[in-house]
Write a protein that holds these residues in place. Sequence first.
Motif, PDB file in Angstrom:
ATOM      1  N   HIS A 194       0.675  19.930  35.457  1.00 38.51           N
ATOM      2  CA  HIS A 194       0.943  18.729  36.239  1.00 38.51           C
ATOM      3  C   HIS A 194       1.850  17.683  35.583  1.00 38.51           C
ATOM      4  N   GLY A 235      -3.533  23.574  27.692  1.00 38.15           N
ATOM      5  CA  GLY A 235      -3.480  24.099  29.062  1.00 38.15           C
ATOM      6  C   GLY A 235      -2.944  23.134  30.107  1.00 38.15           C
ATOM      7  N   THR A 236      -3.588  21.986  30.270  1.00 36.17           N
ATOM      8  CA  THR A 236      -3.126  21.001  31.267  1.00 36.17           C
ATOM      9  C   THR A 236      -2.594  19.765  30.537  1.00 36.17           C
ATOM     10  N   LEU A 237      -1.524  19.989  29.838  1.00 35.13           N
ATOM     11  CA  LEU A 237      -0.926  19.016  28.926  1.00 35.13           C
ATOM     12  C   LEU A 237      -0.285  17.836  29.657  1.00 35.13           C
ATOM     13  N   LEU A 265       8.933  28.924  37.907  1.00 37.03           N
ATOM     14  CA  LEU A 265       8.442  30.246  37.490  1.00 37.03           C
ATOM     15  C   LEU A 265       7.413  30.810  38.451  1.00 37.03           C
ATOM     16  N   GLU A 310       9.872  22.550  36.011  1.00 35.45           N
ATOM     17  CA  GLU A 310      10.250  23.760  35.272  1.00 35.45           C
ATOM     18  C   GLU A 310       9.223  24.864  35.514  1.00 35.45           C
ATOM     19  N   PHE A 311       7.932  24.493  35.483  1.00 39.31           N
ATOM     20  CA  PHE A 311       6.900  25.501  35.692  1.00 39.31           C
ATOM     21  C   PHE A 311       6.897  25.999  37.141  1.00 39.31           C
ATOM     22  N   ARG A 321       4.017  34.353  31.161  1.00 39.85           N
ATOM     23  CA  ARG A 321       3.967  33.515  32.352  1.00 39.85           C
ATOM     24  C   ARG A 321       2.533  33.049  32.468  1.00 39.85           C
ATOM     25  N   GLY A 322       2.358  31.736  32.714  1.00 44.40           N
ATOM     26  CA  GLY A 322       1.008  31.188  32.821  1.00 44.40           C
ATOM     27  C   GLY A 322       0.197  31.532  31.585  1.00 44.40           C
ATOM     28  N   ASP A 376      -1.353  34.429  31.279  1.00 44.72           N
ATOM     29  CA  ASP A 376      -1.448  35.881  31.179  1.00 44.72           C
ATOM     30  C   ASP A 376      -0.797  36.372  29.893  1.00 44.72           C
ATOM     31  N   ALA A 378      -2.362  29.126  37.655  1.00 41.90           N
ATOM     32  CA  ALA A 378      -1.980  28.235  36.564  1.00 41.90           C
ATOM     33  C   ALA A 378      -2.073  26.801  37.060  1.00 41.90           C
ATOM     34  N   MET A 379      -2.561  25.914  36.193  1.00 43.41           N
ATOM     35  CA  MET A 379      -2.680  24.502  36.508  1.00 43.41           C
ATOM     36  C   MET A 379      -1.765  23.720  35.556  1.00 43.41           C
ATOM     37  N   LEU A 437       1.817  34.666  40.856  1.00 45.57           N
ATOM     38  CA  LEU A 437       1.497  33.496  40.035  1.00 45.57           C
ATOM     39  C   LEU A 437       1.450  32.267  40.945  1.00 45.57           C
ATOM     40  N   ALA A 487       6.273  29.027  28.436  1.00 44.03           N
ATOM     41  CA  ALA A 487       6.691  28.712  29.799  1.00 44.03           C
ATOM     42  C   ALA A 487       7.638  27.517  29.898  1.00 44.03           C
ATOM     43  N   THR A 488       7.424  26.481  29.079  1.00 46.30           N
ATOM     44  CA  THR A 488       8.273  25.288  29.222  1.00 46.30           C
ATOM     45  C   THR A 488       8.657  24.721  27.853  1.00 46.30           C
ATOM     46  N   ARG A 489       9.769  24.014  27.841  1.00 49.80           N
ATOM     47  CA  ARG A 489      10.279  23.354  26.658  1.00 49.80           C
ATOM     48  C   ARG A 489       9.280  22.324  26.127  1.00 49.80           C
ATOM     49  N   PHE A 490       8.611  21.600  27.053  1.00 47.57           N
ATOM     50  CA  PHE A 490       7.640  20.573  26.681  1.00 47.57           C
ATOM     51  C   PHE A 490       6.522  21.164  25.811  1.00 47.57           C
ATOM     52  N   ARG A 491       6.005  22.318  26.214  1.00 48.61           N
ATOM     53  CA  ARG A 491       4.940  22.980  25.455  1.00 48.61           C
ATOM     54  C   ARG A 491       5.424  23.404  24.065  1.00 48.61           C
TER      55      ARG A 491
END
Lengths: 262, 262, 262
Positions: free
Chosen positions: A45, B65-67, A56, A52-53, B135-136, B138, A42-43, A17, B98-102
């Motif tokens: 930012h 995706g790119t939040l 991973l 956090e990302f 993850r990501g 996937d 993965a992108m 990854l 993947a993250t708490r933010f998402r």
Amino acid sequence: MTDFGTRLDHMRATAPLVHNITNFVAMNFMANVLLAAGASPAMVHAREEVAEFAGLAHALTVNIGTLDPAWAEAMNLAAQVMQSSGRPWVLDPVGVGATRFRQDVCGELMDRAPTVIRGNASEILALAGIAATGRGADAADSVAAAEDAARDLAQRTGAVVAVSGPEDFVTDGAQAYRVGNGHPLMPRVTVLGCSLNGVIAAFAVGAPALPATVAAMAYYGQAGEQAAARAHGPGSFQPAFLDALYTITGAELDAGAKVRAA
Amino acid sequence: MTDFGTRLDHMRATAPLVHNITNFVAMNFMANVLLAAGASPAMVHAREEVAEFAGLAHALTVNIGTLDPAWAEAMNLAAQVMQSSGRPWVLDPVGVGATRFRQDVCGELMDRAPTVIRGNASEILALAGIAATGRGADAADSVAAAEDAARDLAQRTGAVVAVSGPEDFVTDGAQAYRVGNGHPLMPRVTVLGCSLNGVIAAFAVGAPALPATVAAMAYYGQAGEQAAARAHGPGSFQPAFLDALYTITGAELDAGAKVRAA
Amino acid sequence: MTDFGTRLDHMRATAPLVHNITNFVAMNFMANVLLAAGASPAMVHAREEVAEFAGLAHALTVNIGTLDPAWAEAMNLAAQVMQSSGRPWVLDPVGVGATRFRQDVCGELMDRAPTVIRGNASEILALAGIAATGRGADAADSVAAAEDAARDLAQRTGAVVAVSGPEDFVTDGAQAYRVGNGHPLMPRVTVLGCSLNGVIAAFAVGAPALPATVAAMAYYGQAGEQAAARAHGPGSFQPAFLDALYTITGAELDAGAKVRAA
């Protein structure tokens, strides 16, 4: 160096990854390059999640092409995670010679111990503090002119430094290699260099950085050779290039790699 | 379900304006997918205009995706317009595990009553609050493992929930369908899932969400099958895929759709 | 007008650096268009460096497709550099009719004396203050309906105004030309108009804006004709189009240009 195919096969078997903080121009093509090669891109930012990302991810790439302060902060946060956890990350100092802002940001990023620094000759010269005549993402300087700067930069930062050009130059400050794979159509397609960073990062997961970088560049250049043989110009080059990244086998890579010690 | 071709023909005849707040990786390819399919895409995100623009659009897609926080705010503003005016909108919870933010952002977006939620198995599991190994972008989990979560999520939110995979699973919480169209090359090309959201949104304009989603996914997967038959890898797949979206007729879609009740 | 080929050859010989502040959808394809045509693209937008970078560029393009306030500020800063140094810049008022925010930003940008304004009929009508029925980036109005608005806008701003459509209309307020090159597949591919701005900017370096714009549009449309002859749809059109931009010679351009005085 002769184990390129093994490195490619290993990368594909593990599908690392790769977290990319890259420019807006590169994002789509870079993701397609990584998927075609066999890695998982993965992108991400936002400062709210970038560290956090990064925690991973197996590797990180940072590219300052379409920089702004919020993105620079994200790059620093993610690079810090890689530095403290010993995972590889690649820095691409796009157009660093062009503005003071880029120089400042790259100065901070170099403190985060990049595993690999990859750029064109003008960028490596600028990064090494030597006056360069760079403009945009072009390389106005020759690879040969940047070799001393590359060795110096590698010794100063501990990074492997790769200078992209007709024949690439890769050094860890002690040893150095030249990679002759590639094709003159490649600079006529945008973000090929940016996208290469991801492949280098994928090869560098769990592997020493110097041979990983050389192997990634030989593989990438060989895909360029195969694509050019089928292309009618820089447009048809692109799908053919992704196809070649996908189909080249480890054995083909070993047979076609043009690598020599410098 | 047998009226897929009619739905495709109707979408093309009306060429709905689809407003997309999506990730940087997807924007170009998604716009090309919508144009090739016969819809009219627009990408607008600034809080200064996003609600005003959403008021002009026939449908909306939101992809995290790119939040970042400013984009999350724009997504909320636009989704609110769709919710209050009863127009369809599609949520794609990319990498929500993947993250708490998402997770926080998706929690808020689900309060805006998405018409369709589409993701891979890991994302649907994460969204349904069930521990996933994502993850990501996937899908580490199988579609089968996410079916109960999809039904539950549909019942809880009122949305149609679509799980993308080798065989897609689509449910409104009561009925469910499987869509078998597609090709193994598709996960090797980036943003194919993201771009599908736009096609689903276009089909859902003035139509019930469940059959619209199923028809859009059958059409999309069939284009993937035709493209794979002409492609030499994930690079040449892309132009062939857009060509297929453009040329597939309603009759072809009906003949090739692999849809069955679940 | 008959010296199109000479203009193309000159542009390629000088490979001007074109600075683009454009939308996220267009960035990658636009960079590839400029590289294929023979110019040198760069995308830079942060207020910390945008004026410094504009000072290095030979020309600028500004496109408000995926606008926000920070980008609007960058556009103004860069356009100011071009205005004060007498270098050419091209304004593309994407979807200016759709929101108040876009109208405000375009109002400010027009005070920076754009060298060329290029849009579809709806956008030129909206910019000229005439009620238009535009939505998104589509042109709901015909080119003919926008001709008076284009002449008026040219006289009021001092810019060359180009209206893209099946037959383009280009005027400096006094003289006017029609460019008939192009193909119906072109509106089915995203950001072809946005990317054309870069080619116009490259042709306008060191050349009068009216013939430069006409030549660039004839060249671009001719590439579209060649690409359509080889394409099976809007997907395969794209690589073929970049190939054609790369291979068309000055002599071919002169032979194929469909330009007449209006």
